[in-house]
Write an enzyme that holds these catalytic residues in place. Structure first.
Site, PDB file in Angstrom:
ATOM      1  N   ARG A  34       0.770  -1.173   0.053  1.00  0.00           N
ATOM      2  CA  ARG A  34       0.100  -0.001   0.053  1.00  0.00           C
ATOM      3  C   ARG A  34       0.851   1.293   0.118  1.00  0.00           C
ATOM      4  O   ARG A  34       0.172   2.186  -0.250  1.00  0.00           O
ATOM      5  CB  ARG A  34      -0.926  -0.196   1.200  1.00  0.00           C
ATOM      6  N   ASP A  79      -0.630 -14.541  -0.118  1.00  0.00           N
ATOM      7  CA  ASP A  79      -0.904 -14.412   1.581  1.00  0.00           C
ATOM      8  C   ASP A  79      -0.666 -15.746   2.165  1.00  0.00           C
ATOM      9  O   ASP A  79      -0.854 -16.563   1.488  1.00  0.00           O
ATOM     10  CB  ASP A  79      -2.186 -13.697   1.805  1.00  0.00           C
ATOM     11  N   TYR A 162      -3.959 -17.528  13.380  1.00  0.00           N
ATOM     12  CA  TYR A 162      -5.172 -16.607  12.666  1.00  0.00           C
ATOM     13  C   TYR A 162      -6.218 -17.801  12.660  1.00  0.00           C
ATOM     14  O   TYR A 162      -7.492 -17.647  12.887  1.00  0.00           O
ATOM     15  CB  TYR A 162      -4.875 -16.468  11.153  1.00  0.00           C
TER      16      TYR A 162
HETATM   17  O1  CP3 Z   1       5.854  -9.541   1.338  1.00  0.00           O
HETATM   18  C1  CP3 Z   1       5.439  -9.254   0.268  1.00  0.00           C
HETATM   19  O2  CP3 Z   1       5.349  -8.342  -0.260  1.00  0.00           O
HETATM   20  C2  CP3 Z   1       4.473 -10.699  -0.302  1.00  0.00           C
HETATM   21  C3  CP3 Z   1       3.064 -10.616  -0.135  1.00  0.00           C
HETATM   22  C4  CP3 Z   1       2.610 -10.951   1.412  1.00  0.00           C
HETATM   23  C5  CP3 Z   1       1.365 -10.385   1.952  1.00  0.00           C
HETATM   24  N1  CP3 Z   1       1.302 -11.023   3.076  1.00  0.00           N
HETATM   25  C6  CP3 Z   1       0.471  -9.498   1.009  1.00  0.00           C
HETATM   26  C7  CP3 Z   1      -0.283  -8.688   1.831  1.00  0.00           C
HETATM   27  C8  CP3 Z   1       3.165 -11.933   2.374  1.00  0.00           C
HETATM   28  C9  CP3 Z   1       4.452 -12.552   2.355  1.00  0.00           C
HETATM   29  C10 CP3 Z   1       2.311 -11.684   3.470  1.00  0.00           C
HETATM   30  C11 CP3 Z   1       2.398 -12.758   4.579  1.00  0.00           C
HETATM   31  C12 CP3 Z   1       1.612 -12.328   5.501  1.00  0.00           C
HETATM   32  N2  CP3 Z   1       0.314 -12.355   5.496  1.00  0.00           N
HETATM   33  C13 CP3 Z   1       1.878 -12.415   6.831  1.00  0.00           C
HETATM   34  C14 CP3 Z   1       3.324 -12.796   7.508  1.00  0.00           C
HETATM   35  C15 CP3 Z   1       4.057 -11.460   7.202  1.00  0.00           C
HETATM   36  C16 CP3 Z   1       4.156 -10.396   8.473  1.00  0.00           C
HETATM   37  O3  CP3 Z   1       3.862  -9.209   8.006  1.00  0.00           O
HETATM   38  O4  CP3 Z   1       4.738 -10.759   9.499  1.00  0.00           O
HETATM   39  C17 CP3 Z   1       0.870 -12.325   7.799  1.00  0.00           C
HETATM   40  C18 CP3 Z   1       0.514 -12.129   9.334  1.00  0.00           C
HETATM   41  C19 CP3 Z   1      -0.274 -12.380   6.891  1.00  0.00           C
HETATM   42  C20 CP3 Z   1      -1.772 -12.420   6.926  1.00  0.00           C
HETATM   43  C21 CP3 Z   1      -2.206 -10.821   6.809  1.00  0.00           C
HETATM   44  N3  CP3 Z   1      -2.417 -10.490   5.415  1.00  0.00           N
HETATM   45  C22 CP3 Z   1      -2.675  -9.819   7.573  1.00  0.00           C
HETATM   46  C23 CP3 Z   1      -2.371  -9.817   8.996  1.00  0.00           C
HETATM   47  C24 CP3 Z   1      -3.065  -8.672   6.652  1.00  0.00           C
HETATM   48  C25 CP3 Z   1      -3.566  -7.483   7.328  1.00  0.00           C
HETATM   49  C26 CP3 Z   1      -2.442  -6.754   7.805  1.00  0.00           C
HETATM   50  C27 CP3 Z   1      -1.826  -5.780   6.729  1.00  0.00           C
HETATM   51  O5  CP3 Z   1      -0.682  -5.716   6.823  1.00  0.00           O
HETATM   52  O6  CP3 Z   1      -2.777  -5.210   5.980  1.00  0.00           O
HETATM   53  C28 CP3 Z   1      -2.794  -9.265   5.641  1.00  0.00           C
HETATM   54  C29 CP3 Z   1      -3.399  -8.190   4.273  1.00  0.00           C
HETATM   55  C30 CP3 Z   1      -2.067  -8.143   3.339  1.00  0.00           C
HETATM   56  N4  CP3 Z   1      -1.390  -9.277   2.763  1.00  0.00           N
HETATM   57  C31 CP3 Z   1      -1.980  -7.141   2.568  1.00  0.00           C
HETATM   58  C32 CP3 Z   1      -0.639  -7.112   1.706  1.00  0.00           C
HETATM   59  C33 CP3 Z   1      -0.053  -6.336   0.541  1.00  0.00           C
HETATM   60  C34 CP3 Z   1      -2.799  -5.632   2.691  1.00  0.00           C
HETATM   61  C35 CP3 Z   1      -4.098  -5.915   1.889  1.00  0.00           C
HETATM   62  C36 CP3 Z   1      -4.487  -4.704   1.194  1.00  0.00           C
HETATM   63  O7  CP3 Z   1      -3.930  -4.604   0.192  1.00  0.00           O
HETATM   64  O8  CP3 Z   1      -5.137  -4.057   1.764  1.00  0.00           O
END
Ligand code: CP3
Length: 355
Positions: A34, A79, A162
């Protein structure tokens, strides 16, 4: 001197293998996200899960930070919870749909009992997650060999948090399950381990050239519980990846007190957060490559401090081969893109110490 067979040429893969590099490789967790206007424009049109299900959009979003900032590795856009629907869990990212708010994950039917664990299915990536392999193939076409592609899964403990809590709601229910019904907890970790392994195999087969295991929330457990409930499963994942010939990275946070035992789990690279000086972390894992560990919030500025800390980290991290510059955790949404660019350029300008 004859070159070692199969020795990688990309600096990121070389660093993962402890080989000398021309420049320190750099990538950042959440490098596609984002903070990028280009990502926000895509998310104006499609929901987060819809994006993760489209091979064309996966390729576009994965490649954009390579074009914009010159990172040395791409990471599959997906994700760690993407497979939960195939396991029988009703996953959504409701609030984050259509570009609004912070899209935290929600699971409508979380895992609470032994019967819930027993009902979980192991996903079949070819049948249940075809868009991931198709996305990887589309990314590889777009990248055309410029940089290697990292695949990933969530670690069993982090995914379980989760699945059991029903979202980002802490760890009390999962830890209570460990303490009240250890057999159910083991059965859950067993299924999540098998699910992780089949996904990694499918990603590597589709073209992922390295893999990272996101065990983000490991720091919630003490050593005794890590040894009983986490390390054996993480070791099995590393063991399953090893014969597939790609380097494996274990990422976690708040785990500086466990670096020595984590270094014995069979991974090639440990990714550490900013809670430990990088040189101290490297000394605790002398045989492994290391990735990290700039504090993500430094990217918000001031720029002079950001660049000073970047330089210091480069000096301390790169004293011997096997160092990948990264953050200690992901890029946060308010990060100015120009600061990301400034760090990438500073890493690439840094002269790698010889010998
Ligand atoms: O690193 C990267 O760029 C690769 C893509 C990636 C995403 N999530 C995209 C994402 C990866 C490797 C993840 C891993 C992930 N997903 C983790 C472990 C990494 C960490 O941050 O510790 C976890 C805990 C998740 C679960 C998850 N997905 C959460 C808790 C959330 C909401 C919080 C947040 O940061 O928005 C997501 C959504 C998410 N996953 C987004 C992205 C780019 C944001 C979604 C959006 O566009 O609104």
């Amino acid at each position: 001197m004859s070159p070692i067979q199969n020795e990688p040429t990309h600096r990121f893969l070389r660093a993962c293998r402890n080989l000398p590099v021309d420049r320190i490789p750099v990538w950042m967790m959440r490098q596609a996200g984002r903070y990028q206007p280009t990502y926000r424009a895509v998310r104006q049109k499609v929901g987060f899960l819809e994006l993760c299900h489209s091979p064309e959009l996966i390729a576009q979003v994965t490649a954009s930070p390579i074009d914009e900032f010159g990172f040395d590795a791409a990471i599959l856009f997906s994700d760690i919870l993407i497979h939960l629907p195939a396991m029988g869990l009703d996953l959504s990212f409701e609030k984050g749909e259509k570009g609004k708010g912070d899209g935290g994950p929600k699971i409508a039917n979380p895992v609470r009992t032994r019967a819930d664990v027993d009902a979980l299915k192991i996903p079949d990536p070819a049948r249940d997650l075809p868009y991931v392999a198709a996305g990887i193939q589309a990314i590889q076409k777009t990248l055309a060999g410029r940089v290697p592609l990292i695949g990933f899964v969530g670690g069993p403990f982090t995914v379980a948090s989760y699945a059991v809590e029903g979202g980002s709601q802490g760890f009390t229910r999962l830890k209570t399950l460990l303490y009240t019904d250890p057999a159910a907890a083991h059965a859950l970790f067993e299924k999540l381990t098998r699910a992780a392994i089949v996904q990694l195999q499918a990603q590597i087969e589709a073209g992922a050239q390295a893999v990272q295991i996101f065990e983000s929330w490991l720091g919630e457990l003490g050593r005794e519980d890590l040894e009983a409930y986490v390390f054996p499963y993480l070791a099995r994942i590393a063991e399953a990846v090893r014969p597939l010939g790609v380097p494996s990275i274990l990422f976690s946070t708040t785990t500086s007190t466990h670096i020595a035992p984590m270094a014995k789990l069979g991974y090639d690279v440990l990714s550490v957060d900013w809670r430990i000086p990088i040189a101290e972390a490297r000394a605790l894992a002398p045989d492994l490559a290391m990735q990290g560990n700039l504090d993500s919030i430094l990217l918000l500025g001031p720029k002079a401090l950001l660049l000073e800390r970047t330089r210091k980290l480069l000096e301390e991290g790169s004293r011997r081969p096997g160092y990948v510059f990264n953050l200690g955790h992901g890029i946060t949404p308010p990060t100015p893109p120009e600061n990301v660019k400034a760090v990438v350029d500073a890493v690439h300008a840094f002269p790698v110490p010889r010998g």
